[in-house]
Scaffold this active site. Sequence first.
Site, short mmCIF file in Angstrom:
data_model
loop_
_atom_site.label_atom_id
_atom_site.label_comp_id
_atom_site.label_asym_id
_atom_site.label_seq_id
_atom_site.Cartn_x
_atom_site.Cartn_y
_atom_site.Cartn_z
CB SER A 254 76.88 31.30 56.72
OG SER A 254 76.79 31.23 55.31
CE LYS A 255 69.19 32.04 59.08
NZ LYS A 255 69.59 33.05 60.08
NE ARG A 256 76.28 34.16 52.66
CZ ARG A 256 77.54 34.30 53.01
NH1 ARG A 256 78.48 34.02 52.15
NH2 ARG A 256 77.87 34.70 54.21
CG ASP A 257 77.22 26.89 53.85
OD1 ASP A 257 77.80 26.74 52.76
OD2 ASP A 257 77.71 27.53 54.80
N GLY A 258 72.45 26.80 53.05
CA GLY A 258 71.16 26.12 52.94
C GLY A 258 70.72 25.59 54.28
#
Length: 480
Positions: A254-258
């Site tokens: 997801s976006k949180r993975d950069g």
Amino acid sequence: MPATVPVRVRLAPSPTGTLHIGTARTAVFNWLFARHLGGAFLLRIEDTDRERSKAEYTENILDGLRWLGLTWDEEPVVQSQRIEAHRTAIEQLLASGHAYRCFASDAELAAMRERQQAEGRAPRYDNLHRNLSPEQQQAYIDEGREAVIRFRIDDGSTITWNDLVRGEMRWAGGDLGGDMVIARRAPASAIGDPLYNLVVVVDDAAMAISHVIRGEDHIANTGKQLLLYAALGLTPPLFAHTPLILNQEGRKLSKRDGVTSVGDFRAMGYTAEALVNYMTLLGWSPPEGIGERFSLEQAAAVFSFERVNRAGARFDWDKLNWLNAQVLHGLAAGELRQRLLPLWQARGWGEGAGADAGWQEDLCALLGPSLSLLADGVDQAAPFFATPEPDEAALALRTDPGSRGALGALLERLPQGPLDAETAQGLLAEAATAAGVKKGVLMKGLRAALLGSLKGPDLLTTWLLLHRLGSDRERIAAAL
Ligand code: GLU
């Protein structure tokens, strides 16, 4: 489906963000399948979310696909331009009794969900407005209420399909959340904005899509869409649901993975060849014989869904880096220069005054074998475009008498004109002997003087290149 149906697949990105790695991987599988069977790979821009869709995202998505080499056939279909066809399908469903207007207010729906929660049941629409009489409908209209349009989903129905990746699939109508909204709230005299499941079915049918290949997060949608195909009297395509891409912890990427957008990978210095190669491996096991490093064309020749895994595919940076290094090491020097030029120019690095035309290609031949990212070709090329600041180790050598003496002896012998490898080797030996040090001491000092560091590519080639650029003399002198 009869074998004579032409293979037509599509990617249906929503332009509400930049090209995501998951969408790009779906594109790869669609492309490989189409090319393997000589079919068509089409694009449909799903821009019906008017608030979140942006033209710049469409551009970004098309650019990214082009960069990856995922060429498409036919003009992309723009979903928002097909609204009349979507409305007509909804009218058809209303007329045939498959769809109806639901006047439930937000407050009523919220109260219903609260009740379900309190009773420990999964939230779903309770189909309460399914059989309103004309008088009841009129009463709501008189109250000033607007209505969504819902599609009837019989709780007792069973939906089955033979998924090309996952095999026999079975879904109970009762598990689809109740009658589904297919058009947003609007006055009862109108048809509100049509919603995803409805428009996808109408458009896939209109585009004569033979196979829908998309991420497994769409499996429940497929159940709903198959009911819509049946209600509209349309022949459904075949379906293939590809595994999700997981992060290193095994959760959905997801976006949180950069880094998740194709543009991010590009900016980091990954090549398109390595990225598509890697995305192909994310969920597909190549058959024996083609190894792990292959081109899109090579993969297309042998691609099939039988080798697509059901389990999620964990993102593996080491493998991507390895593939990228393989691609970079395999590029001819001229091609590598073409790819590095824009990055060099972005740093303001020009041709190098007084240098002969071929020096940059020779620089690429020198650096190529040690690159793992294109960006490495910027860092490692830096000392060839501008005098580097010496690091601590290089500065420390300036006080070493042996190294200084040998560099001084070399400087005295340095020719003004051209220098070839053999002469350069001879000069190194002579200067070291004259200074009474081992050749290794001089080599170390020379590297520090030329590159400002004790690390770097092959010293002799580096020196000859810098000599061609006319910058070895001043750098050696500066180190004394
Ligand atoms: N616009 C949808 C998405 O981006 C398309 C899904 C589909 O392929 O049907 O998820």
